[in-house]
Scaffold this motif. Structure first.
Motif, PDB file in Angstrom:
ATOM      1  N   SER A 175       0.682  -1.052   0.146  1.00  0.00           N
ATOM      2  CA  SER A 175       0.051   0.091  -0.064  1.00  0.00           C
ATOM      3  C   SER A 175       0.697   1.306   0.058  1.00  0.00           C
ATOM      4  N   SER A 176       2.191   1.103   0.150  1.00  0.00           N
ATOM      5  CA  SER A 176       3.002   2.203  -0.061  1.00  0.00           C
ATOM      6  C   SER A 176       4.293   1.917  -0.408  1.00  0.00           C
ATOM      7  N   GLN A 177       5.193   3.189  -0.849  1.00  0.00           N
ATOM      8  CA  GLN A 177       6.462   2.824  -1.108  1.00  0.00           C
ATOM      9  C   GLN A 177       7.391   2.219   0.100  1.00  0.00           C
ATOM     10  N   GLN A 178       7.030   2.925   1.111  1.00  0.00           N
ATOM     11  CA  GLN A 178       7.677   2.353   2.515  1.00  0.00           C
ATOM     12  C   GLN A 178       7.600   0.922   2.503  1.00  0.00           C
ATOM     13  N   SER A 179       6.215   0.399   2.413  1.00  0.00           N
ATOM     14  CA  SER A 179       6.245  -1.117   2.441  1.00  0.00           C
ATOM     15  C   SER A 179       6.669  -1.791   1.466  1.00  0.00           C
TER      16      SER A 179
ATOM     17  N   SER B  36      -8.017  -3.813  -4.237  1.00  0.00           N
ATOM     18  CA  SER B  36      -8.394  -2.599  -3.724  1.00  0.00           C
ATOM     19  C   SER B  36      -7.298  -1.682  -4.285  1.00  0.00           C
ATOM     20  N   PRO B  37      -7.895  -0.398  -4.702  1.00  0.00           N
ATOM     21  CA  PRO B  37      -6.983   0.704  -5.205  1.00  0.00           C
ATOM     22  C   PRO B  37      -5.898   0.980  -4.199  1.00  0.00           C
ATOM     23  N   LYS B  38      -5.890   0.682  -3.164  1.00  0.00           N
ATOM     24  CA  LYS B  38      -5.014   0.988  -1.974  1.00  0.00           C
ATOM     25  C   LYS B  38      -3.634   0.564  -2.200  1.00  0.00           C
ATOM     26  N   PHE B  39      -3.520  -0.617  -2.933  1.00  0.00           N
ATOM     27  CA  PHE B  39      -2.525  -1.309  -3.306  1.00  0.00           C
ATOM     28  C   PHE B  39      -1.834  -0.489  -4.413  1.00  0.00           C
ATOM     29  N   THR B  40      -0.773   0.191  -4.439  1.00  0.00           N
ATOM     30  CA  THR B  40      -0.251   1.148  -5.163  1.00  0.00           C
ATOM     31  C   THR B  40       1.335   0.860  -5.616  1.00  0.00           C
ATOM     32  N   HIS B  41       1.813  -0.272  -5.068  1.00  0.00           N
ATOM     33  CA  HIS B  41       3.354  -0.586  -5.270  1.00  0.00           C
ATOM     34  C   HIS B  41       3.111  -2.315  -5.272  1.00  0.00           C
ATOM     35  N   GLY B  42       4.043  -2.840  -6.070  1.00  0.00           N
ATOM     36  CA  GLY B  42       4.120  -4.167  -6.161  1.00  0.00           C
ATOM     37  C   GLY B  42       5.223  -4.905  -6.991  1.00  0.00           C
TER      38      GLY B  42
END
Length: 418
Positions: free
Chosen positions: A148-152, A186-192
Motif C-alpha cells: 500500500s505504500s513505497q515504504q512497505s 483494492s486501489p489502496k495497493f499502489t506498489h508491488g
C-alpha cells in the motif's frame, strides 16, 4: 530404465508431494517402490499451501532485516508470526542456528544454494505433469505481491536485490499495472512486483494425487502405516518395520516432512528440524471480484489464492511443535483485511486447516545420502517451498540412487552440516 540401473526395492517414508514425486521418479526408472505414510498421499501438509511453484524463492526466512522485527511481531496481534511461550525453550537451539544463518554473508551464500535447486523447479514439474497428464492444474500466471505504500515495498529491497543477483525475473509494478493484472484488488495497493515464471497450482492436493495415480499405474504402492524402527544389516537398512508389517528393502528415502527428524533419530542421527505451523481458511465466494492468481498482501503477510474449491486465505508461521492444538484466532483476524483487499467480497468460511512446514534453520533442505548408512537417502526440510522443489528433489535422489552424477554439488544440502 537404463541398462546400467539395477532395479531395487525402495521404501520412501512420507507420502506428501516430495515423497510422491520422488516415488514416481524411482518407479518410472524401474524400481519397486513402497510409500509408507499413515496419512493418504497429499493429505498432510501438502494439502494446504498457497499453490506456488516459486522459481524465485531464493531468499531465506532468516535475514538481517527479518530477525530484527521478531520482537515487534510477537507483540502485534495482526502479525503472521507467533511463538507459543511454553515452546520457546525447546525451540531455542533451532533459533540459535537461525540467527547464525541470518547474517548478510550467509543470506547471500544460502541464496546460491536455493537458486541451484529452484531455477529448474518448473522444468522438473513439467516432466511429471506430462507423465501424469495433470495439465489443467498448473497455470502459468506468476506470483504477485502488493503493498500500500513505497515504504512497505522498500522493506523488500534486500530481498529483491538478492533475487536480481541470482537472476530471478520479476517486474516492479505501478498501481495501474497491478490493476491490469488483478482488476478486483483494492486501489489502496499502489506498489508491488510480479514474478512471471512462477506457476500457480490451483489445487495442490490434486497435483499430488495425479502424480500418485501415475505412480500406482507404474506399479508403486502405498501402505497406510507408521514407521516404528529400522532393522539393520551389514549393508545398512534391511527392513523398514511399521506398526503392521516389515518391508525388506535395498534403499530407504526419508521424505517425512515435519516428522523427518524423528525418523532420522531412529537411525542415530540428530538434525535441528522444526515446524512452522501454517494456517488456511477456505472461503466459498458468494459474491465479489475475481482473483486470477495467488496474491501476497505484503503489508500483512497473508496470501489470497483462487483455488478450484474456493478462495484460500493462508497465513502464519507459528512455532508450537506438531502436537499443540490449533489456534485459529489470528487467521480469523485476517478475514477483515481480506475483505478490504477485495472490495465487495462476500464469502463463507467452509474449512479451517493447519499444516506443518518442515523448516531448517537456514531454509536449505536436506537432500542427499546418509553419512552413516550407504543405502539411506534424505529429502526433507523444504520449509515454505516443498511444492516448488518436490519434483527436482525426486530427480536428484533418483540420480543418487542410480549412481549417476546429479549435476549439482549436493554438499550444501548434507544432513551433517550442523
Amino acid at each position: 530404465m537404463s541398462a546400467a540401473v539395477q532395479p531395487k526395492r525402495i521404501v520412501v517414508v512420507g507420502a506428501g508431494i516430495v515423497g510422491v514425486a520422488t516415488g514416481l521418479h524411482l518407479q518410472r526408472e524401474g524400481h519397486s517402490v513402497t510409500l509408507v505414510d499413515p496419512t493418504p498421499p497429499g493429505r498432510g501438509t501438502s494439502f494446504g499451501n498457497a499453490g506456488s511453484i516459486a522459481i524465485g524463492s531464493v531468499y531465506p526466512t532468516g535475514s538481517p532485516g527479518n530477525w530484527k522485527q521478531v520482537p515487534k511481531m510477537l507483540t502485534d496481534p495482526m502479525s503472521p508470526l507467533r511463538i507459543k511461550w511454553s515452546y520457546v525453550l525447546k525451540a531455542a537451539p533451532w533459533f540459535w542456528h537461525f540467527l547464525e544463518a541470518s547474517r548478510e554473508s550467509r543470506v547471500e551464500e544460502i541464496s546460491h544454494y536455493l537458486w541451484a535447486l529452484s531455477k529448474d523447479a518448473m522444468v522438473s514439474h513439467r516432466k511429471l505433469i506430462e507423465l501424469s497428464k495433470a495439465y489443467d492444474i498448473v497455470k502459468p500466471v506468476g506470483w504477485l505481491k502488493v503493498y500500500s505504500s513505497q515504504q512497505s515495498l522498500d522493506r523488500t529491497r534486500h530481498e529483491r536485490e538478492v533475487m536480481t543477483r541470482r537472476g530471478v525475473k520479476f517486474d516492479v509494478l505501478t498501481a495501474d499495472e497491478i490493476r491490469q493484472l488483478e482488476p478486483g484488488l483494492s486501489p489502496k495497493f499502489t506498489h508491488g512486483y510480479h514474478q512471471p515464471e512462477n506457476g500457480f497450482v490451483s489445487e495442490p492436493v490434486k497435483l499430488t494425487e495425479a502424480y500418485f495415480a501415475k505412480f500406482q499405474e507404474l506399479g508403486g504402492k502405498w501402505v497406510p502405516e507408521k514407521v516404528r524402527r529400522f532393522a539393520m544389516g551389514p549393508n545398512g537398512v534391511e527392513k523398514v518395520v511399521t506398526d503392521l508389517a516389515m518391508y525388506p528393502c535395498d534403499a530407504v528415502v526419508i521424505c517425512a516432512g515435519a516428522r523427518s527428524h524423528e525418523i532420522v533419530a531412529m537411525l542415530g542421527r540428530r538434525f535441528p528440524l522444526d515446524t512452522e505451523r501454517g494456517y488456511h481458511l477456505n472461503l466459498n465466494v458468494q459474491e465479489g471480484p475475481e482473483l486470477r492468481r495467488a496474491t501476497v498482501i505484503g503489508d500483512y503477510g497473508f496470501v489470497l489464492a483462487p483455488m478450484q474449491d474456493g478462495l484460500r486465505l493462508t497465513t502464519g508461521a507459528e512455532f508450537a511443535g506438531v502436537d499443540a492444538p490449533p489456534d485459529f484466532r489470528r487467521i480469523y483476524r485476517m478475514l477483515e483485511l481480506a475483505h478490504e483487499a477485495l472490495p465487495g467480497l462476500k464469502a463463507e468460511v467452509t474449512r479451517e486447516w493447519l499444516g506443518f512446514r518442515p523448516s531448517t534453520p537456514d531454509s536449505v533442505p536436506v537432500i542427499g545420502r546418509s553419512p552413516d548408512h550407504a543405502n539411506v537417502y534424505f529429502g526433507f526440510g523444504h520449509g515454505h517451498i516443498g511444492l516448488t522443489l518436490a519434483a527436482r528433489t525426486g530427480e536428484l535422489l533418483t540420480d543418487l540412487i542410480a549412481g549417476r552424477d546429479p549435476g549439482i554439488d549436493l554438499t550444501p544440502y548434507r544432513i551433517d552440516r550442523y
